[in-house]
Structures are given as structure tokens and as C-alpha cells.
Design a protein around this motif. Structure first.
Motif, PDB file in Angstrom:
ATOM      1  N   ILE A  23       0.778  -1.232   0.019  1.00 26.59           N
ATOM      2  CA  ILE A  23      -0.033   0.013  -0.205  1.00 26.59           C
ATOM      3  C   ILE A  23       0.811   1.266   0.011  1.00 26.59           C
ATOM      4  CG2 ILE A  23      -1.666   1.461   1.433  1.00 26.59           C
ATOM      5  CD1 ILE A  23      -3.083  -1.365   2.199  1.00 26.59           C
ATOM      6  N   PRO A  24       0.866   2.150  -1.083  1.00 26.53           N
ATOM      7  CA  PRO A  24       1.844   2.917  -1.203  1.00 26.53           C
ATOM      8  C   PRO A  24       1.839   4.216   0.022  1.00 26.53           C
ATOM      9  CG  PRO A  24       0.967   2.767  -3.373  1.00 26.53           C
ATOM     10  CD  PRO A  24       0.147   1.856  -2.397  1.00 26.53           C
ATOM     11  N   GLY A  25       3.015   4.543   0.461  1.00 26.06           N
ATOM     12  CA  GLY A  25       2.977   5.641   1.380  1.00 26.06           C
ATOM     13  C   GLY A  25       3.604   6.798   0.445  1.00 26.06           C
ATOM     14  N   ILE A  26       3.697   8.017   1.031  1.00 20.14           N
ATOM     15  CA  ILE A  26       4.166   9.114   0.560  1.00 20.14           C
ATOM     16  C   ILE A  26       5.715   9.071  -0.015  1.00 20.14           C
ATOM     17  CG2 ILE A  26       4.725  10.206   2.658  1.00 20.14           C
ATOM     18  CD1 ILE A  26       3.621  12.164  -0.367  1.00 20.14           C
ATOM     19  N   GLN A  27       6.429   8.584   1.079  1.00 28.19           N
ATOM     20  CA  GLN A  27       8.129   8.475   0.603  1.00 28.19           C
ATOM     21  C   GLN A  27       8.148   7.652  -0.431  1.00 28.19           C
ATOM     22  OE1 GLN A  27      10.308   7.321   4.136  1.00 28.19           O
ATOM     23  NE2 GLN A  27      12.191   7.645   2.929  1.00 28.19           N
ATOM     24  N   SER A  28       7.712   6.519  -0.468  1.00 28.64           N
ATOM     25  CA  SER A  28       7.895   5.431  -1.547  1.00 28.64           C
ATOM     26  C   SER A  28       7.356   5.839  -2.833  1.00 28.64           C
ATOM     27  CB  SER A  28       7.407   4.277  -1.257  1.00 28.64           C
ATOM     28  OG  SER A  28       5.910   4.151  -1.137  1.00 28.64           O
ATOM     29  N   LEU A  29       6.336   6.548  -2.737  1.00 27.92           N
ATOM     30  CA  LEU A  29       5.698   6.998  -3.972  1.00 27.92           C
ATOM     31  C   LEU A  29       6.068   7.999  -4.645  1.00 27.92           C
ATOM     32  CD1 LEU A  29       3.058   6.107  -5.806  1.00 27.92           C
ATOM     33  CD2 LEU A  29       1.606   7.943  -4.687  1.00 27.92           C
ATOM     34  N   LYS A  30       6.649   9.192  -3.825  1.00 29.52           N
ATOM     35  CA  LYS A  30       7.644  10.224  -4.171  1.00 29.52           C
ATOM     36  C   LYS A  30       8.676   9.850  -4.885  1.00 29.52           C
ATOM     37  CE  LYS A  30       5.904  14.378  -1.615  1.00 29.52           C
ATOM     38  NZ  LYS A  30       6.199  15.348  -1.068  1.00 29.52           N
ATOM     39  N   LYS A  31       9.386   8.739  -4.322  1.00 31.34           N
ATOM     40  CA  LYS A  31      10.524   8.195  -5.108  1.00 31.34           C
ATOM     41  C   LYS A  31      10.376   7.668  -6.399  1.00 31.34           C
ATOM     42  CE  LYS A  31      13.348   7.566  -0.735  1.00 31.34           C
ATOM     43  NZ  LYS A  31      14.207   6.505   0.190  1.00 31.34           N
ATOM     44  N   LEU A  32       9.280   6.881  -6.414  1.00 34.38           N
ATOM     45  CA  LEU A  32       8.918   6.253  -7.543  1.00 34.38           C
ATOM     46  C   LEU A  32       8.635   7.281  -8.598  1.00 34.38           C
ATOM     47  CD1 LEU A  32       8.303   3.518  -8.988  1.00 34.38           C
ATOM     48  CD2 LEU A  32       6.063   3.698  -8.372  1.00 34.38           C
ATOM     49  N   GLY A  33       7.870   8.450  -8.176  1.00 32.46           N
ATOM     50  CA  GLY A  33       7.623   9.435  -9.115  1.00 32.46           C
ATOM     51  C   GLY A  33       8.691  10.048  -9.634  1.00 32.46           C
TER      52      GLY A  33
END
Length: 227
Positions: free
Chosen positions: A208-218
Motif C-alpha cells: 500500500i503506497p506511502g508518501i515516501q515510496s510513491l514520491k521516490k517512484l515518481g
């Protein structure tokens, strides 16, 4: 002296075509630098082209409001692009006047060699590329889909637009099966995202994406996160 750029520079050229405020005979560089409200520097278009620092070739259609350059005796030529494959040029149809013509007409009429366009004229930068707008992914949407889609029928996922952007990013990372990039955040999505979490952030690795991992992916794969 405020520099004119883009549409403002082309509007100046169009106004001169409608009603010239002076005789532009043989002074194409003066005409074009006046479009941009740029001061004198190079003595003629041939020298102006040679001095330009940010040159582009002849491929594609030049953007709106950039100088176009030709070489050839005696002084070369310069005009201003209208962004649609045409330009405003002095002398081309009427001596001393300004007219809008296809870019190709300069070479056909005068035998000069078209060299392309530049981002600068007389030492002044008058055009810069616009950074592309990255697609936005809503964190709350992605989290809701990841939490609920596994309990929903296949093909009826929540927030498909956001999910498919994330899936494509995971695919580029080598973490997602290309056959399952479908906008559905079910078990396959969570498995792939958990692998991304393991590679980038501390536990939990629940998919389940969190802000830190999703920003890194973006940041890695070209989208921005809103929350």
C-alpha cells in the motif's frame, strides 16, 4: 529595455506588416531585433547567425517567436518564426516592407541556405524550452485502491487513472508484469509495489503506497504526487 518574447515579438512583426513604421530595406537584422526589442550588436544577419550561442537545425517546425537564419551573399538573412511553418520577413514580397510567408520561400526566392533557428539574438536569450508538466498521482486515491481493489471484481478497480500511472512506473522498474498493467490495484499490484517498498523504504512492505515510496517512484519515473 524590456525584451519582447514569443507572441509579443510576433505581434510587433504583424503590426509592421500591416503598417510599417519605417523603411526596412536591407536591414533584416534591425527589423528582427526590433521585434524582440533587443539592442544592436552584430553588423548583419550573417554575423548574427555566427554569433548565436543556442542554435537549432532545420528539422521540425520552429517555435513561435524565434529568429530564423539563412546564409548566403551578401549578408545572409534573418526573419521571425510564427510557429506554424511561416515567418515574418522584411523585403521578401515588397521592398522595405514586412510580409508573412512560408519559411521555404526565402530559399526559393533568394537562393540562400536555411540554417534553422536560435534561442538568442545579439547576445540576448529570447526563448527557453518549457519543462513538460508531469502527470499527477493522488496519494489518497492510490492508497484507497490498493486497500480495496483486492476485494472488488476484476476490471472494476477504484481510481484507475492513478493506478495505471503507478503500474507503468513499476513496469519500467522491472517489477510489474506487462500483461497486468490494467488500472486494477489487486494482489498483483500490491506484490509489485511491495518489492518497490523493500528497495526504497523501511517496513512495512504491505504493497500500500506511502508518501515516501510513491514520491521516490515518481521522481524516478516521471510523475508528481499530490496528497
Amino acid at each position: 529595455m524590456a525584451v519582447r518574447m514569443g507572441k509579443a515579438a510576433v505581434d510587433f512583426a504583424a503590426a509592421q506588416a500591416a503598417h510599417a513604421t519605417r523603411d526596412w530595406t536591407g536591414i533584416c537584422l534591425i527589423f528582427v531585433r526590433n521585434c524582440f526589442n533587443v539592442g544592436p550588436l552584430s553588423p548583419d544577419a550573417a554575423a548574427g547567425y555566427k554569433a548565436a550561442q543556442f542554435k537549432h537545425g532545420t528539422a521540425g517546425t520552429p517555435p513561435l517567436g524565434v529568429p530564423l537564419w539563412w546564409t548566403g551573399a551578401p549578408h545572409g538573412h534573418v526573419a521571425i518564426s510564427t510557429g506554424d511553418g511561416s515567418c515574418f520577413s522584411s523585403d521578401i514580397l515588397r521592398p522595405g516592407k514586412v510580409d508573412k510567408v512560408p519559411i521555404s520561400k526565402i530559399a526559393r526566392s533568394w537562393g540562400k541556405e536555411y540554417k534553422g533557428w536560435s534561442e538568442d539574438i545579439n547576445g540576448v536569450r529570447i526563448w527557453r524550452p518549457t519543462a513538460p508538466t508531469l502527470p499527477a498521482v493522488d496519494l489518497s486515491n492510490v492508497r484507497e485502491a490498493a486497500a480495496k481493489d483486492m476485494f472488488r471484481p476484476a476490471g472494476q478497480g477504484l481510481h484507475e487513472r492513478d493506478i495505471i500511472i503507478v503500474e507503468r512506473a513499476l513496469l519500467k522498474q522491472g517489477l510489474k508484469d506487462p500483461m497486468n498493467v490494467d488500472g486494477f490495484a489487486g494482489k498483483d499490484f500490491r506484490k509489485a509495489y511491495a518489492l518497490w517498498q523493500k528497495a526504497t523504504v523501511p517496513p512495512p512492505f504491505d504493497g500500500i503506497p506511502g508518501i515516501q515510496s510513491l514520491k521516490k517512484l515518481g521522481e524516478r519515473r516521471g510523475f508528481r504526487v499530490i496528497s
